[in-house]
Design a protein around this motif. Sequence first.
Motif, PDB file in Angstrom:
ATOM      1  N   VAL A 277       0.840  -1.204   0.000  1.00 10.39           N
ATOM      2  CA  VAL A 277       0.000   0.000   0.000  1.00 10.39           C
ATOM      3  C   VAL A 277       0.871   1.249   0.000  1.00 10.39           C
ATOM      4  O   VAL A 277       0.625   2.215  -0.731  1.00 10.39           O
ATOM      5  N   GLY A 278       1.929   1.229   0.816  1.00  4.75           N
ATOM      6  CA  GLY A 278       2.819   2.380   0.891  1.00  4.75           C
ATOM      7  C   GLY A 278       3.550   2.652  -0.408  1.00  4.75           C
ATOM      8  O   GLY A 278       3.668   3.813  -0.833  1.00  4.75           O
ATOM      9  N   TRP A 279       4.040   1.600  -1.070  1.00  3.53           N
ATOM     10  CA  TRP A 279       4.737   1.818  -2.341  1.00  3.53           C
ATOM     11  C   TRP A 279       3.794   2.350  -3.412  1.00  3.53           C
ATOM     12  O   TRP A 279       4.164   3.239  -4.203  1.00  3.53           O
ATOM     13  N   ALA A 280       2.580   1.818  -3.456  1.00  2.00           N
ATOM     14  CA  ALA A 280       1.607   2.317  -4.435  1.00  2.00           C
ATOM     15  C   ALA A 280       1.235   3.763  -4.150  1.00  2.00           C
ATOM     16  O   ALA A 280       1.127   4.596  -5.073  1.00  2.00           O
ATOM     17  N   LEU A 281       1.036   4.099  -2.874  1.00  2.54           N
ATOM     18  CA  LEU A 281       0.717   5.471  -2.507  1.00  2.54           C
ATOM     19  C   LEU A 281       1.865   6.409  -2.851  1.00  2.54           C
ATOM     20  O   LEU A 281       1.639   7.541  -3.317  1.00  2.54           O
ATOM     21  N   HIS A 288       4.060  15.267  -5.199  1.00  5.82           N
ATOM     22  CA  HIS A 288       3.771  16.161  -4.082  1.00  5.82           C
ATOM     23  C   HIS A 288       4.877  16.043  -3.039  1.00  5.82           C
ATOM     24  O   HIS A 288       5.010  14.998  -2.381  1.00  5.82           O
ATOM     25  N   PRO A 289       5.682  17.072  -2.840  1.00  3.29           N
ATOM     26  CA  PRO A 289       6.851  16.981  -1.957  1.00  3.29           C
ATOM     27  C   PRO A 289       6.533  16.530  -0.540  1.00  3.29           C
ATOM     28  O   PRO A 289       7.272  15.716   0.026  1.00  3.29           O
ATOM     29  N   VAL A 290       5.452  17.052   0.053  1.00  8.13           N
ATOM     30  CA  VAL A 290       5.152  16.702   1.444  1.00  8.13           C
ATOM     31  C   VAL A 290       4.877  15.208   1.573  1.00  8.13           C
ATOM     32  O   VAL A 290       5.417  14.521   2.463  1.00  8.13           O
ATOM     33  N   ALA A 291       4.039  14.670   0.682  1.00  8.23           N
ATOM     34  CA  ALA A 291       3.720  13.245   0.725  1.00  8.23           C
ATOM     35  C   ALA A 291       4.957  12.405   0.442  1.00  8.23           C
ATOM     36  O   ALA A 291       5.190  11.380   1.098  1.00  8.23           O
ATOM     37  N   ALA A 292       5.768  12.831  -0.528  1.00 11.65           N
ATOM     38  CA  ALA A 292       6.964  12.066  -0.876  1.00 11.65           C
ATOM     39  C   ALA A 292       7.941  12.015   0.291  1.00 11.65           C
ATOM     40  O   ALA A 292       8.503  10.956   0.602  1.00 11.65           O
ATOM     41  N   VAL A 293       8.135  13.133   0.955  1.00 13.34           N
ATOM     42  CA  VAL A 293       9.059  13.174   2.090  1.00 13.34           C
ATOM     43  C   VAL A 293       8.573  12.243   3.202  1.00 13.34           C
ATOM     44  O   VAL A 293       9.356  11.484   3.788  1.00 13.34           O
ATOM     45  N   ALA A 294       7.277  12.297   3.508  1.00 17.50           N
ATOM     46  CA  ALA A 294       6.732  11.436   4.558  1.00 17.50           C
ATOM     47  C   ALA A 294       6.890   9.967   4.207  1.00 17.50           C
ATOM     48  O   ALA A 294       7.269   9.137   5.055  1.00 17.50           O
ATOM     49  N   LEU A 295       6.632   9.610   2.951  1.00 18.44           N
ATOM     50  CA  LEU A 295       6.674   8.205   2.559  1.00 18.44           C
ATOM     51  C   LEU A 295       8.097   7.671   2.440  1.00 18.44           C
ATOM     52  O   LEU A 295       8.322   6.469   2.584  1.00 18.44           O
ATOM     53  N   VAL A 296       9.077   8.535   2.190  1.00 20.54           N
ATOM     54  CA  VAL A 296      10.477   8.093   2.229  1.00 20.54           C
ATOM     55  C   VAL A 296      10.790   7.521   3.608  1.00 20.54           C
ATOM     56  O   VAL A 296      11.397   6.449   3.736  1.00 20.54           O
ATOM     57  N   PHE A 297      10.349   8.213   4.655  1.00 19.72           N
ATOM     58  CA  PHE A 297      10.594   7.747   6.019  1.00 19.72           C
ATOM     59  C   PHE A 297       9.755   6.511   6.342  1.00 19.72           C
ATOM     60  O   PHE A 297      10.264   5.518   6.871  1.00 19.72           O
ATOM     61  N   VAL A 298       8.468   6.556   6.030  1.00 13.89           N
ATOM     62  CA  VAL A 298       7.561   5.459   6.376  1.00 13.89           C
ATOM     63  C   VAL A 298       7.980   4.157   5.695  1.00 13.89           C
ATOM     64  O   VAL A 298       8.038   3.089   6.323  1.00 13.89           O
ATOM     65  N   GLN A 299       8.293   4.226   4.404  1.00 11.33           N
ATOM     66  CA  GLN A 299       8.653   3.006   3.683  1.00 11.33           C
ATOM     67  C   GLN A 299      10.013   2.466   4.118  1.00 11.33           C
ATOM     68  O   GLN A 299      10.230   1.256   4.117  1.00 11.33           O
ATOM     69  N   GLY A 300      10.922   3.359   4.496  1.00 10.37           N
ATOM     70  CA  GLY A 300      12.180   2.889   5.062  1.00 10.37           C
ATOM     71  C   GLY A 300      11.941   2.116   6.345  1.00 10.37           C
ATOM     72  O   GLY A 300      12.540   1.055   6.578  1.00 10.37           O
ATOM     73  N   THR A 301      11.045   2.620   7.186  1.00 11.63           N
ATOM     74  CA  THR A 301      10.724   1.947   8.447  1.00 11.63           C
ATOM     75  C   THR A 301      10.092   0.584   8.212  1.00 11.63           C
ATOM     76  O   THR A 301      10.522  -0.437   8.774  1.00 11.63           O
ATOM     77  N   LEU A 302       9.067   0.542   7.377  1.00  8.94           N
ATOM     78  CA  LEU A 302       8.364  -0.714   7.124  1.00  8.94           C
ATOM     79  C   LEU A 302       9.269  -1.754   6.469  1.00  8.94           C
ATOM     80  O   LEU A 302       9.275  -2.925   6.858  1.00  8.94           O
ATOM     81  N   PHE A 354      10.247   7.654 -13.983  1.00  8.44           N
ATOM     82  CA  PHE A 354      10.894   7.367 -12.709  1.00  8.44           C
ATOM     83  C   PHE A 354       9.914   6.961 -11.608  1.00  8.44           C
ATOM     84  O   PHE A 354      10.348   6.555 -10.525  1.00  8.44           O
ATOM     85  N   ARG A 355       8.617   7.053 -11.852  1.00 10.82           N
ATOM     86  CA  ARG A 355       7.651   6.501 -10.895  1.00 10.82           C
ATOM     87  C   ARG A 355       7.561   4.981 -10.983  1.00 10.82           C
ATOM     88  O   ARG A 355       7.152   4.315 -10.035  1.00 10.82           O
ATOM     89  N   SER A 356       7.924   4.443 -12.147  1.00 12.14           N
ATOM     90  CA  SER A 356       7.702   3.015 -12.402  1.00 12.14           C
ATOM     91  C   SER A 356       8.415   2.093 -11.408  1.00 12.14           C
ATOM     92  O   SER A 356       7.851   1.049 -11.052  1.00 12.14           O
ATOM     93  N   PRO A 357       9.631   2.409 -10.926  1.00 16.34           N
ATOM     94  CA  PRO A 357      10.219   1.504  -9.924  1.00 16.34           C
ATOM     95  C   PRO A 357       9.358   1.369  -8.667  1.00 16.34           C
ATOM     96  O   PRO A 357       9.362   0.304  -8.025  1.00 16.34           O
ATOM     97  N   LEU A 358       8.618   2.414  -8.312  1.00 18.51           N
ATOM     98  CA  LEU A 358       7.738   2.332  -7.148  1.00 18.51           C
ATOM     99  C   LEU A 358       6.597   1.357  -7.398  1.00 18.51           C
ATOM    100  O   LEU A 358       6.195   0.607  -6.489  1.00 18.51           O
ATOM    101  N   TRP A 359       6.080   1.334  -8.612  1.00 19.56           N
ATOM    102  CA  TRP A 359       5.026   0.374  -8.945  1.00 19.56           C
ATOM    103  C   TRP A 359       5.583  -1.051  -8.953  1.00 19.56           C
ATOM    104  O   TRP A 359       4.906  -1.992  -8.512  1.00 19.56           O
ATOM    105  N   LEU A 363       4.335  -4.242  -6.595  1.00 16.74           N
ATOM    106  CA  LEU A 363       4.026  -5.586  -7.078  1.00 16.74           C
ATOM    107  C   LEU A 363       4.838  -6.648  -6.332  1.00 16.74           C
ATOM    108  O   LEU A 363       4.303  -7.707  -5.964  1.00 16.74           O
ATOM    109  N   LEU A 364       6.119  -6.382  -6.101  1.00 15.51           N
ATOM    110  CA  LEU A 364       6.957  -7.338  -5.376  1.00 15.51           C
ATOM    111  C   LEU A 364       6.466  -7.514  -3.941  1.00 15.51           C
ATOM    112  O   LEU A 364       6.410  -8.644  -3.419  1.00 15.51           O
TER     113      LEU A 364
END
Length: 402
Positions: A277-281, A288-302, A354-359, A363-364
């Motif tokens: 869910v986090g990678w897709a989001l 959007h910089p704010v969302a991207a910054v937050a998700l860099v931290f969240v996805q690193g944690t998860l 460059f969004r495609s690696p996140l998709w 999937l992985l």
Amino acid sequence: MPFAVYLLGLAVFAQGTSEFMLSGLVPGIARDLHVSISAAGLLTSAFAVGMVAGAPLMAAFSLRWSRRRALLTFLLVFLAVHVVGAVTTDYAVLLATRVVAALANAGFLAVAMATAIGMVRPDAKGRATSVLLGGVTMACVAGVPAGALLGEMWGWRAAFWAVAVALVPAVVAVMRSVPAGTATDSGTSVRQESRVLRRPRLLVILLLGALVNGATFCAFTYLVPLLTGVTGIGVGWMPVMLALFGLGSFAGVTLSGRIADARPVRLLMIGGAALPVGWALFAWTAGHPVAAVALVFVQGTLSFAVGATLISQVLYAATGAPTLGGAFATAALNVGAAAGPWLGGVAIDAGLGFRSPLWVSALLATAALVIGLAGWARWRDPAAARPLSGPRRSPARRRSRR
């Protein structure tokens, strides 16, 4: 926790800096060596391929040496190839140094893991694993951004020199903290340990580790091009963004160290469901910089909470393979680390942006969730699920710890 385990974590930090720092150096290497971004990204895959091949091979080879001798040999080889990488002007030579460095890193990590879990109680393997992986995450927090900053100021070669210099205190620490001891062999043969590693439940855990780490490295390798080209964050902020991912990964390893020995299934269920869910989001909101910054931290944690827990579960499930259990865990994670950047590069070269690696990461991670749920349903009875529940302390031991 014995102090020597933390010193082993220091050595892992120095090597982890090299493994991860290419994420911030890919554009500079591509320009200097006149190769494409995806070709420069393959340097990460080359390192991972070396780790995959090197983990079981170097672990088996090192059985003839004392642990201190094995650790020192692998560290010195790692240092030497970074000097070669810092002076070469040939992409093929740089690629070869990454493979050799990975072989040395794989051997060191396998022996270090066996050394660390041999120093702690049988029910503290998760904590020992988190200390070693804490060295990797600290490389993300401090070493990788520092490497990116050096690359920005003085070129990517300066980062390679910095890793070589940082390995010197690690060599001294291993010489002083790890006793000469005897050979790393624990009394079992490679053939005997290999039989343990063929158990279906253990193979499923290894597959999950490969998928989760594949998702992590797929996104992380192309994080700088994504944030600069899609999110619009300036190049000067990239060390900060890499450090933010590192802080998240450190938080994830710390969380795993506290929970993995007692409640691994809960952590894997929640974290495994949240990862795709986090990678897709992240892919949806990358602009959007704010969302991207937050998700860099969240996805690193998860990513690191789930990944570290899977490693500790391999060690619990492979109690009959003390030497090769950690080596195969390392190899499985690096199968993902090799496949992830390659798949991300394929998506970029196909014109998907460059969004495609996140998709691809989404999937992985989804595949890992589906396979994990199927495995849990298959082996969730008490007898079968024992390796996924961790060892239980006796009442006497619990009272003695109060």
